[in-house]
Motif scaffolding. Structure first.
Motif, PDB file in Angstrom:
ATOM      1  N   PHE A 388       0.826  -1.209   0.000  1.00  0.00           N
ATOM      2  CA  PHE A 388       0.000   0.000   0.000  1.00  0.00           C
ATOM      3  C   PHE A 388       0.859   1.259   0.000  1.00  0.00           C
ATOM      4  CE2 PHE A 388      -3.155  -2.752   2.600  1.00  0.00           C
ATOM      5  CZ  PHE A 388      -3.494  -3.452   1.446  1.00  0.00           C
ATOM      6  N   ARG A 389       1.974   1.207   0.693  1.00  0.00           N
ATOM      7  CA  ARG A 389       2.874   2.362   0.746  1.00  0.00           C
ATOM      8  C   ARG A 389       3.417   2.713  -0.641  1.00  0.00           C
ATOM      9  NH1 ARG A 389       4.578   3.162   6.175  1.00  0.00           N
ATOM     10  NH2 ARG A 389       4.286   1.320   7.508  1.00  0.00           N
ATOM     11  N   GLN A 390       3.544   1.696  -1.490  1.00  0.00           N
ATOM     12  CA  GLN A 390       4.170   1.899  -2.794  1.00  0.00           C
ATOM     13  C   GLN A 390       3.200   2.428  -3.845  1.00  0.00           C
ATOM     14  OE1 GLN A 390       7.450   1.652  -3.067  1.00  0.00           O
ATOM     15  NE2 GLN A 390       7.477   1.065  -0.896  1.00  0.00           N
ATOM     16  N   ILE A 391       1.905   2.456  -3.539  1.00  0.00           N
ATOM     17  CA  ILE A 391       0.917   2.927  -4.512  1.00  0.00           C
ATOM     18  C   ILE A 391       0.876   4.456  -4.485  1.00  0.00           C
ATOM     19  CG2 ILE A 391      -1.537   2.946  -5.120  1.00  0.00           C
ATOM     20  CD1 ILE A 391      -1.728   0.145  -3.908  1.00  0.00           C
ATOM     21  N   PRO A 392       1.103   5.119  -5.613  1.00  0.00           N
ATOM     22  CA  PRO A 392       1.060   6.594  -5.639  1.00  0.00           C
ATOM     23  C   PRO A 392      -0.321   7.107  -5.225  1.00  0.00           C
ATOM     24  CG  PRO A 392       2.069   5.728  -7.642  1.00  0.00           C
ATOM     25  CD  PRO A 392       1.483   4.558  -6.920  1.00  0.00           C
ATOM     26  N   LEU A 393      -0.329   8.156  -4.437  1.00  0.00           N
ATOM     27  CA  LEU A 393      -1.604   8.725  -4.006  1.00  0.00           C
ATOM     28  C   LEU A 393      -2.399   9.272  -5.182  1.00  0.00           C
ATOM     29  CD1 LEU A 393      -0.672  10.524  -0.660  1.00  0.00           C
ATOM     30  CD2 LEU A 393      -1.932   8.404  -0.969  1.00  0.00           C
ATOM     31  N   SER A 394      -1.710   9.667  -6.239  1.00  0.00           N
ATOM     32  CA  SER A 394      -2.421  10.136  -7.427  1.00  0.00           C
ATOM     33  C   SER A 394      -3.238   9.006  -8.049  1.00  0.00           C
ATOM     34  CB  SER A 394      -1.433  10.700  -8.445  1.00  0.00           C
ATOM     35  OG  SER A 394      -0.461   9.717  -8.805  1.00  0.00           O
ATOM     36  N   ASP A 395      -2.734   7.782  -7.982  1.00  0.00           N
ATOM     37  CA  ASP A 395      -3.494   6.634  -8.473  1.00  0.00           C
ATOM     38  C   ASP A 395      -4.737   6.416  -7.623  1.00  0.00           C
ATOM     39  OD1 ASP A 395      -1.566   6.298 -10.377  1.00  0.00           O
ATOM     40  OD2 ASP A 395      -0.788   4.402  -9.600  1.00  0.00           O
ATOM     41  N   ILE A 396      -4.564   6.475  -6.308  1.00  0.00           N
ATOM     42  CA  ILE A 396      -5.708   6.292  -5.412  1.00  0.00           C
ATOM     43  C   ILE A 396      -6.774   7.345  -5.703  1.00  0.00           C
ATOM     44  CG2 ILE A 396      -6.459   6.348  -2.991  1.00  0.00           C
ATOM     45  CD1 ILE A 396      -3.680   5.291  -2.227  1.00  0.00           C
ATOM     46  N   GLU A 397      -6.341   8.580  -5.880  1.00  0.00           N
ATOM     47  CA  GLU A 397      -7.282   9.659  -6.157  1.00  0.00           C
ATOM     48  C   GLU A 397      -8.065   9.392  -7.444  1.00  0.00           C
ATOM     49  OE1 GLU A 397      -7.264  14.549  -6.300  1.00  0.00           O
ATOM     50  OE2 GLU A 397      -5.418  13.430  -6.742  1.00  0.00           O
ATOM     51  N   SER A 398      -7.389   8.868  -8.448  1.00  0.00           N
ATOM     52  CA  SER A 398      -8.058   8.614  -9.729  1.00  0.00           C
ATOM     53  C   SER A 398      -9.019   7.433  -9.653  1.00  0.00           C
ATOM     54  CB  SER A 398      -7.014   8.376 -10.825  1.00  0.00           C
ATOM     55  OG  SER A 398      -6.336   7.141 -10.620  1.00  0.00           O
TER      56      SER A 398
END
Length: 445
Positions: A388-398
Motif C-alpha cells: 500500500f505504501r508503494q501505490i502513488p496517491l495520485s493513483d488512489i485519487e483517480s
C-alpha cells in the motif's frame, strides 16, 4: 537433544522448526491430520517469512518430522514442549482444556525421565496443574518448566533465533541447567526463576506492551485537538531510555492472538484474587474505542453511510502475517455493514482467512488494491502492508469516486499528499489532515 513439540500452531511450529535449525532432532505433533499431511508435503499452514525454507532444509537433513502420533513422538524425546492453544472463554479466562489433554496424553506415553516444558501462555499456577495431571498417569520421574514465548508474528523466525531474553521457570536445578544449555546458543540473556514468576512474566510483558499502544493512541487523540503531531511526540519520547521507542505507533489499536487474549486473561486472574485491575481494563476499552475512529471520520465526511461504498485495504491485524484473529477489521467492517454501507475489501495475504472467519453478509472480496478502491466513496487503510505504501496517491485519487482517504495506520507522508487533492485523515497528525472536520457527534460503539 531430542525434542517433541505438541501443537503445530504458530508458536509450536516456529519453535520446533528453529530448534531443528539449531541441530536438534525435532518432532512436531498435531492432532489435525490435514495439517500434518500439509507439512509433510513441504507446505506451510501459516504465512511467516522464512519459515517454509527452514522446514524444507531441516526435513531434508532428517532433523525435522511431523506426526499425529503423540505417544510414539514423546517416547524417544528428552524434552517435551507443550505449545497448544489457550483461547479465551466467554468470561475472558484462558481455556486450558487443550493443555490438560496434552498433559494427560504425555503422562500416559511416558517411558522414562522427561522435561515437560510449557511454552503456551497460561495463567499462574497452570504448570502445577500440569504436574498433577502427569503424575496421576505415570510413576516415571519428570520435571516441569515454564519457558514462555515472546514472538512477533511476521518476524517470528528472527525473534526465535535472536531473542531479547529467554525466561526459564522451574524448581529443578538440573532441568534449569539442561534448558539453559538448549537456549544458550541463542542469547546470554537467560533468566532462570521460579515457575509462577515465569508464567507471570509473559502476561505482564504483553499487558505492558498493550498499555503502551493504548497510551500512545490516547495521546494521538489529544494531539488532534491541540494541534500536535503524535509521530513527532512518539519520536521524542522514544529517546528516553526509561520509555523506549517500540510500541509507540498510533493507529487503530492492537489485535492478533496475544494482546487481546492475554489482557483479558490477566484481568480475570486479578479478579480471581479479588483485585480490580483498573488500569488494564481501561487499556482494553481504549483499544476497543480506537478502532471506531475510522467510522467517526467516515460519518463526518459522508454523513449517513447507507448505500455508500467503502473500500478497505488490509484485513490482517498487522503486516507480514495472514493472522486475522481479533483484527480491528472485523469490528470496523461489521459496523460499516450495520450502518448500511457496501464494503469492498482487499488484503495481499489474509483474505482467505478473513473469509473463513468473518460472517458479515455482503462483504465483497477484491483481487487487488485497485479493485477495492475503484469508484468507492471512501478508502480506509487498516493494515500497513508495504504494497500500500508503494501505490502513488495520485493513483488512489483517480480510482476513488470521492477523494476521501482514511489512513488508520499513518503510512503516508505530507510530501506525498501535497501532490493530490485528496481529503485525508490520519491518526494524531492534524497538520496532515485536509478537509476533515469533527462535525459528527462522538459515537460510542
Amino acid at each position: 537433544m531430542k525434542i517433541t513439540v505438541i501443537g503445530a500452531g504458530y508458536v509450536g511450529l516456529v519453535s520446533g522448526v528453529c530448534f531443528s535449525e539449531l541441530g536438534h532432532e525435532v518432532i512436531c505433533v498435531d492432532h489435525i491430520e490435514a495439517k500434518v499431511d500439509m507439512l509433510n508435503r513441504g507446505e506451510v499452514p501459516i504465512y511467516e517469512p522464512g519459515l517454509q525454507a527452514l522446514i524444507k532444509a531441516n526435513r531434508e537433513r532428517g532433523r525435522l518430522r511431523f506426526s499425529t502420533d503423540l505417544r510414539a513422538s514423546v517416547q524417544p524425546s528428552d524434552i517435551i514442549i507443550i505449545a497448544v492453544g489457550t483461547p479465551s472463554l466467554p468470561s475472558g479466562q484462558a481455556n486450558l482444556s487443550f493443555i490438560e489433554q496434552a498433559a494427560q496424553e504425555i503422562g500416559q506415553a511416558m517411558n522414562g525421565y522427561k522435561i515437560i516444558v510449557t511454552k503456551s501462555t497460561v495463567p499462574v499456577g497452570t504448570n502445577e496443574r500440569i504436574r498433577d495431571i502427569v503424575a496421576k498417569c505415570t510413576n516415571v520421574p519428570f520435571d516441569i518448566a515454564s519457558v514462555p514465548e515472546f514472538l512477533r508474528e511476521g518476524t517470528a523466525v528472527q525473534d526465535t533465533m535472536n531473542p531479547d531474553r529467554i525466561v526459564i521457570g522451574t524448581d529443578s536445578p538440573s532441568a534449569g541447567q539442561q534448558l539453559t544449555t538448549l537456549h544458550q546458543s541463542l542469547t546470554s540473556n537467560i533468566i532462570v526463576t521460579d515457575i509462577r514468576s515465569a508464567e507471570m512474566i509473559k502476561y505482564a510483558s504483553n499487558a505492558f506492551l498493550a498499555t503502551k499502544i493504548s497510551f500512545i493512541n490516547e495521546i494521538a487523540n489529544i494531539c488532534e485537538k491541540v494541534g500536535a503531531d503524535v509521530t513527532k511526540v512518539a519520536y521524542g519520547m522514544g529517546f528516553d531510555q526509561r520509555i523506549g521507542a517500540s510500541f509507540l505507533k498510533a493507529g487503530i489499536g492492537y489485535g492478533g492472538s496475544c494482546f487481546p487474549k492475554d489482557t483479558q486473561a490477566l484481568i480475570q486472574i486479578a479478579g480471581q484474587m479479588d483485585y480490580d485491575f483498573k488500569l488494564l481494563k481501561s487499556v482494553v476499552e481504549v483499544n476497543r474505542q480506537q478502532r471506531y475512529n475510522v467510522i467517526r471520520k467516515l460519518v463526518s465526511l459522508l454523513g449517513q453511510l447507507t448505500g455508500k461504498t467503502i473500500g478497505i485495504w488490509g484485513l490482517a491485524f498487522k503486516p507480514e502475517t495472514d493472522d486475522v484473529r481479533d483484527s480491528p477489521a472485523y469490528e470496523i467492517i461489521a459496523a460499516l455493514s450495520d450502518m448500511g454501507a457496501v464494503v469492498k475489501a482487499y488484503d495481499p495475504i489474509a483474505a482467505d482467512n478473513f473469509r473463513h472467519h468473518c460472517d458479515v453478509s455482503g462483504l465483497i472480496y477484491c483481487e487487488n488494491a485497485r479493485e477495492a478502491a475503484w469508484q468507492s466513496d471512501a478508502l480506509c487503510i487498516l493494515t500497513e502492508w508495504e504494497e500500500f505504501r508503494q501505490i502513488p496517491l495520485s493513483d488512489i485519487e483517480s480510482w476513488l469516486k470521492s477523494p476521501y482517504l482514511i489512513d488508520g495506520r499513518n503510512i503516508y507522508e505530507e510530501e506525498q499528499l501535497a501532490e493530490t487533492q485528496l481529503v485525508y485523515y490520519s491518526v494524531g497528525r492534524p497538520g496532515m489532515n485536509r478537509g476533515v472536520k469533527e462535525t459528527a457527534p462522538f459515537i460510542m460503539l
